[in-house]
Design a protein around this motif. Structure first.
Motif, short mmCIF file in Angstrom:
data_model
loop_
_atom_site.label_atom_id
_atom_site.label_comp_id
_atom_site.label_asym_id
_atom_site.label_seq_id
_atom_site.Cartn_x
_atom_site.Cartn_y
_atom_site.Cartn_z
N UNK A 148 64.17 20.46 33.36
CA UNK A 148 65.19 21.32 33.99
C UNK A 148 64.54 22.52 34.67
N UNK A 149 63.49 23.07 34.06
CA UNK A 149 62.82 24.25 34.63
C UNK A 149 62.00 23.90 35.87
N UNK A 150 61.71 22.63 36.08
CA UNK A 150 60.90 22.20 37.23
C UNK A 150 61.74 21.73 38.42
N UNK A 151 63.05 21.73 38.29
CA UNK A 151 63.91 21.18 39.33
C UNK A 151 63.73 21.91 40.67
N UNK A 152 63.76 21.11 41.73
CA UNK A 152 63.69 21.62 43.09
C UNK A 152 64.87 21.07 43.89
N UNK A 153 65.27 21.77 44.98
CA UNK A 153 66.39 21.28 45.78
C UNK A 153 66.19 19.83 46.22
N UNK A 188 75.99 11.98 37.56
CA UNK A 188 74.80 12.56 38.18
C UNK A 188 75.19 13.37 39.41
N UNK A 189 74.23 14.14 39.90
CA UNK A 189 74.43 14.91 41.12
C UNK A 189 73.09 15.17 41.77
N UNK A 190 73.07 16.11 42.70
CA UNK A 190 71.84 16.48 43.39
C UNK A 190 71.66 17.99 43.26
N UNK A 191 70.48 18.39 42.79
CA UNK A 191 70.23 19.81 42.53
C UNK A 191 70.16 20.62 43.82
N UNK A 192 70.77 21.80 43.80
CA UNK A 192 70.75 22.70 44.95
C UNK A 192 69.83 23.89 44.69
N UNK A 193 69.86 24.39 43.47
CA UNK A 193 69.11 25.59 43.12
C UNK A 193 70.01 26.55 42.37
N UNK A 194 69.38 27.47 41.63
CA UNK A 194 70.16 28.46 40.91
C UNK A 194 71.10 27.87 39.87
N UNK A 195 70.72 26.72 39.30
CA UNK A 195 71.57 26.10 38.29
C UNK A 195 72.78 25.39 38.85
N UNK A 196 72.81 25.18 40.16
CA UNK A 196 73.95 24.53 40.82
C UNK A 196 73.57 23.14 41.31
N UNK A 197 74.60 22.29 41.44
CA UNK A 197 74.39 20.95 41.98
C UNK A 197 75.56 20.59 42.90
N UNK A 252 70.73 15.36 30.87
CA UNK A 252 69.94 14.22 30.36
C UNK A 252 68.58 14.15 31.01
N UNK A 253 68.39 14.77 32.19
CA UNK A 253 67.09 14.74 32.84
C UNK A 253 67.18 14.89 34.34
N UNK A 254 66.03 15.18 34.94
CA UNK A 254 65.93 15.31 36.38
C UNK A 254 64.93 14.30 36.91
N UNK A 255 65.16 13.86 38.14
CA UNK A 255 64.27 12.86 38.76
C UNK A 255 63.95 13.29 40.19
N UNK A 256 62.68 13.28 40.52
CA UNK A 256 62.23 13.61 41.89
C UNK A 256 61.86 12.30 42.58
N UNK A 257 62.59 11.99 43.62
CA UNK A 257 62.33 10.73 44.33
C UNK A 257 61.58 10.95 45.64
#
Length: 309
Positions: free
Chosen positions: A255-260, A273-282, A303-308
């Motif tokens: 969660x701490x590594x998430x990027x837009x 699921x959704x798509x991360x925007x930043x600032x804890x928002x999706x 549950x987790x984040x995925x960078x594709x």
């Protein structure tokens, strides 16, 4: 070129820090600052991309020059072996033939640095040794020059990457203040970044307000995995229309590594699921009767984040 690149590093705003005594900027001022920072970040990102290209070119040139120098060294070694007997004869006769000294030396450059040796070779311009000497020197100069360019570009890229981070942090901080005052501003501010994840996020943001329809994957109705699948398809990345499969479609990040643009998953069975925007928002397509919207990630079990990309 170096001057131009260094000059391009000076675009970092001087207003990132604000004294405690300064009054809080208005919403309009924050919005203006956010757009200015986003524009500066785009400039820095393109400069960074340009330096990556230059670094790759310099590294290729260094490899070619190094390979050439190594070939010349091997040729010289072969010549050393052929004239071994000549060197012995010269020593027996008390002579000091510069050709033998050059070829037999483990440090031929030291021999070449002697003016008398250079004059000797100049008089024997038909000598194979002279041709080899010139080729070897040229190869070594090219290698050193290419390696110096690579080092220089690496240093500039490191400086630029540091400045990009400063501007990104300033933008995120400014955007956070704006969203606190007016959550609707999140949809109006630029999505920073030039990679495919940022591009996919821009496509998804363009679907705000479109209705949720079970099993839909665009272009005007979506379910949760259909929205992310459609957005990434626009940038050339094919994802399956299933949250469980998308969860395994890239690199897992915390969660701490998430990027837009990263995919975010919720619940143990990954049913949303959704798509991360930043600032804890999706951005996500929530459920039947709702529309594609921006929401906080809090309130759902992450549950987790995925960078594709």
């Amino acid at each position: 070129m170096v001057g131009a690149l260094v000059a391009g590093l000076s675009v970092v705003p001087q207003t990132v820090g604000t004294a405690n005594a300064d009054p809080e900027p208005s919403t309009k001022e924050l919005r203006t600052k956010a757009f200015k920072l986003a524009d500066q970040l785009e400039q820095l990102t393109e400069q960074y991309n340009g330096l990556k290209v230059k670094l790759a070119q310099s590294q290729r040139a260094a490899k070619v020059a190094t390979d050439n120098a190594e070939r010349q060294e091997k040729t010289l070694q072969g010549l050393r072996e052929k004239v071994g007997s000549l060197a012995a004869t010269s020593y027996m006769q008390g002579g000091s033939d510069p050709t033998v000294s050059f070829v037999a030396s483990q440090d031929p450059q030291a021999v070449l640095d002697q003016a008398s040796t250079l004059r000797y070779f100049a008089k024997r311009d038909s000598s194979k040794v002279l041709i080899l000497m010139q080729a070897m020197q040229a190869a070594q100069r090219a290698r050193k020059s290419a390696e110096a360019r690579s080092t220089q570009v690496k240093e500039l890229r490191t400086q630029l990457d540091s400045q990009r981070k400063k501007v990104t942090d300033a933008y995120e901080k400014t955007r956070g203040k704006l969203v606190e005052r007016d959550p609707s501003m999140l949809a109006k501010l630029p999505v920073i970044g030039t990679g495919k994840a940022a591009q996919a996020l821009r496509y998804a943001m363009g679907k705000l307000g479109d209705p949720y329809v079970w099993g839909a994957a665009g272009p005007s109705t979506f379910d949760c995995s259909g929205l992310t699948m459609w957005a990434y398809r626009q940038v050339g990345i094919n994802l399956p229309h299933y949250t469980g499969s998308q969860f395994n479609a890239g690199t897992h990040v915390s969660r701490s590594q998430l990027q837009p643009g990263d995919l975010v998953f919720f619940y143990s069975d990954l049913h949303h699921m959704g798509m991360y925007i930043g600032g804890g928002k999706m951005i996500h397509a929530p459920h039947t009767g709702d529309v594609v919207k921006i929401a906080s990630m809090s309130g759902r079990p992450f549950a987790g984040g995925v960078r594709v990309a």
